[in-house]
Design a protein around this motif. Structure first.
Motif, PDB file in Angstrom:
ATOM      1  N   ASP A  60       0.381  -1.329  -0.180  1.00 44.08           N
ATOM      2  CA  ASP A  60      -0.221   0.269  -0.288  1.00 44.08           C
ATOM      3  C   ASP A  60       0.949   1.379   0.253  1.00 44.08           C
ATOM      4  N   GLY A  61       1.920   1.057   0.152  1.00 42.65           N
ATOM      5  CA  GLY A  61       3.325   2.258   0.268  1.00 42.65           C
ATOM      6  C   GLY A  61       3.119   2.778   1.662  1.00 42.65           C
ATOM      7  N   PHE A  62       3.238   2.274   2.595  1.00 45.30           N
ATOM      8  CA  PHE A  62       2.898   2.140   3.899  1.00 45.30           C
ATOM      9  C   PHE A  62       4.784   2.383   4.467  1.00 45.30           C
ATOM     10  N   PHE A  63       5.484   2.894   5.055  1.00 45.49           N
ATOM     11  CA  PHE A  63       6.599   2.970   5.094  1.00 45.49           C
ATOM     12  C   PHE A  63       6.669   2.336   6.951  1.00 45.49           C
ATOM     13  N   THR A  64       7.802   1.169   7.083  1.00 43.04           N
ATOM     14  CA  THR A  64       7.822   0.813   8.206  1.00 43.04           C
ATOM     15  C   THR A  64       9.863   1.364   8.362  1.00 43.04           C
ATOM     16  N   ILE A  65      10.173   2.152   9.907  1.00 41.25           N
ATOM     17  CA  ILE A  65      11.467   2.040   9.946  1.00 41.25           C
ATOM     18  C   ILE A  65      11.302   1.209  10.702  1.00 41.25           C
ATOM     19  N   ILE A  66      12.835   0.063  10.083  1.00 42.56           N
ATOM     20  CA  ILE A  66      13.333  -0.927  11.226  1.00 42.56           C
ATOM     21  C   ILE A  66      14.300  -0.181  12.217  1.00 42.56           C
ATOM     22  N   ASP A  67      15.602   0.239  11.650  1.00 38.01           N
ATOM     23  CA  ASP A  67      16.246   0.938  12.628  1.00 38.01           C
ATOM     24  C   ASP A  67      17.610   1.659  12.125  1.00 38.01           C
TER      25      ASP A  67
END
Length: 565
Positions: free
Chosen positions: A446-453
């Protein structure tokens, strides 16, 4: 376009994917709002109120005073102030004079201040009298010529402005500030009183003219000066304003507990409030009791902050059921937002608390979850209008497949022009207009981003990549945990192992064995912390970000002491 930018299909109908951005001095925001809303309240500082007409007059006075001190277009003017009216006047007054603003943290040590003054080449500084002992030592061997010195009473209402000097003398009996033009020390009140309020606003080339040199937080090393143009800051204010499409011009009250000298507070609070002709409710520092008093007194509608601020208010014993009811929108940044904090705050306030993302190098906001539409808790949301984002690998800027972990690369009108006096670091960070952020993340379908680190914070344990943020989120889910931070520590067998620093909620007691069981049920064995340290607090920046660097320094100091003994 939606194939390469899948996030666009989740944009609210009221948000355009692209905007026309003004090309002017960013101080034009104040000129426009003072023209259209001259008698509207611009600032409230502990009861002292300024209309837009009065704020503009004070800024013009300071701008003309800076000209009298031979400060010309492009000269650097440093501001070292907490949240107070003088900080707002110094910022816009300096910009009107054509200066490049250098925001400086008031808690800096003499060494840190000297490094920043020397690196930026600032020729003037606006600061508090309480900070002058540090300033006097730090200014040696710098280009600093003039220091304009204010006191908190200059911005306080009656009778606090009368009582404050008495309190200051009692708390700082040895503080003696020498005001001498020959030594370049000027009293703020005299400068403002004697200067003319003649209209002034230097014309600039918005695309190339620097508005600020904003230093990075230094959480991973020595701070670097980020060059932000007028166009960068103008664009980000317009982008954020478009995202907050339900906010009404001239009607919103913004609670300013974030420090204005930080780029998050600067854009989402100061520039945003003035652009929207809102009212800035200034709090000198984040103190939960003072913030609650301000909320009850002025009923803010917008409250940008850091997770630690929302956690503190939720857990404060004096927080009443209806205290937060006026707040319509909160934007959380600087650190991961625990889901339970989001849910509880929304429940108590009835408003929306959404997570976003940004960095000093991007003015700072690049991502945000939709406020009133489809959103994904636990993600940083989608890119703002005119912002392109990719997840890329180590070697090139080609986008990686959906769901694959890589480095965030960002392109947009809010991206910096480079690092001050650091061409090699600029070339390493900026490639073909893309900024390599150093943050690892993923993009979903969906184009949503998640920061891992952060790339620099990855723990290499027994050949596996371990991401501290993932473990911290699991720890945050435990009902007893108030704060948590995870980092890698040396291990003879695994190379590095995982250590967790824990702050418990009041009244809770939990053992490391209980936390170990909690983590083992939710994480692969190699990710489970092998060490736990319970503390009463964690080292935080003024914006509420855990300073892992400080924790690492503590570890290194302990190891050195052990080796000595």
């Amino acid at each position: 376009m939606q194939a390469s930018k899948p996030w666009l299909r989740h944009y609210p109908l009221q948000v355009s994917p692209s905007y026309d951005y003004p090309k002017s001095n960013i101080a034009s925001f104040l000129l426009d709002s003072a023209r259209d809303f001259p008698n509207h309240e611009a600032i409230d500082f502990l009861g002292r109120r300024y209309t837009y007409k009065e704020l503009l007059r004070q800024c013009r006075k300071l701008a003309n005073a800076l000209k009298e001190l031979n400060i010309n277009k492009g000269d650097r003017v440093a501001i070292m102030l907490p949240n107070c009216p003088q900080a707002v006047i110094a910022y816009y007054g300096g910009l009107m004079a054509g200066a490049v603003i250098v925001q400086t943290n008031p808690t800096y040590t003499e060494r840190e201040l000297h490094l920043q003054l020397a690196d930026s080449g600032a020729i003037a500084l606006i600061t508090l009298d309480l900070l002058m002992p540090r300033v006097s030592k730090a200014r040696e061997n710098t280009a600093l010529k003039d220091v304009i010195i204010t006191t908190l009473s200059d911005g306080l209402p009656f009778p606090k402005n009368i009582l404050y000097p008495i309190k200051r003398r009692r708390e700082y009996p040895n503080l003696k500030v020498k005001y001498s033009k020959s030594e370049g020390n000027h009293r703020w009140s005299s400068v403002i009183r004697q200067s003319k309020d003649t209209p002034i606003c230097e014309e600039v080339d918005a695309d190339t003219g620097l508005a600020m040199i904003q230093y990075t937080g230094g959480t991973t090393g020595q701070p670097k000066g980020v060059m932000l143009t007028h166009a960068n800051l103008l664009a980000n204010a317009v982008q954020v304003s478009g995202w907050f499409y339900r906010m009404e011009l001239g009607k919103e009250r913004y609670l300013a507990a974030l420090p204005l000298f930080h780029v998050f507070g600067l854009t989402v609070l100061l520039n945003q409030t003035i652009f929207q002709a809102g009212t800035l409710l200034l709090v000198p520092r984040f103190d939960p009791k003072l913030v609650l008093e301000t909320i009850r007194r002025r009923r803010p509608t917008v409250f940008p902050g850091a997770p630690t601020m929302y956690i503190a208010l939720l857990n404060h014993p004096e927080t009443q059921e209806d205290d937060l009811g006026s707040i319509k929108v909160c934007v959380s940044g600087a650190a991961p937002l625990p889901r339970d904090v989001q849910e509880k705050f929304e429940q108590k306030s009835g408003g929306k608390l959404i997570e976003g993302y940004g960095m000093t190098e991007t003015s700072p906001v690049t991502h945000c979850n939709p406020i009133w539409n489809f959103r994904k808790p636990g993600t940083i949301g989608v890119p703002l209008p005119d912002t392109d984002v990719r997840i890329v690998g180590e070697d090139n800027l080609e986008p990686l497949p959906i769901g694959e972990i890589g480095e965030l690369a960002i392109k947009g009108p809010q991206v910096m022009s480079g690092y001050w006096n650091r061409p090699e670091e600029t070339a390493a960070a900026l490639k073909e207009g893309w900024l390599r952020t150093g943050d690892l993340g993923t993009m979903d379908e969906d184009g949503f981003f998640t920061i891992i680190d952060r790339k620099k914070d990855i723990i290499l344990a027994g050949g596996y990549n371990v991401y501290p943020r993932e473990i911290e989120e699991v720890l945050f889910d435990h009902p007893a945990v108030k704060e948590a931070s995870v980092l890698g520590v040396p291990d003879q067998y695994r190379g590095e192992t995982v250590k967790a620093y824990i702050v418990l909620k009041d009244g809770w007691q939990v053992s490391d064995m209980q936390l170990d069981r909690w983590c083992r049920d939710r994480l692969a064995a190699y990710k489970v912390p092998k060490q736990y340290e319970f503390r009463t607090s964690l080292p935080l920046s003024l914006i509420g970000k855990v300073l892992r660097r400080k924790l690492k320094e503590e570890l290194e100091t302990k190891e050195e002491n052990l080796n000595i003994t």
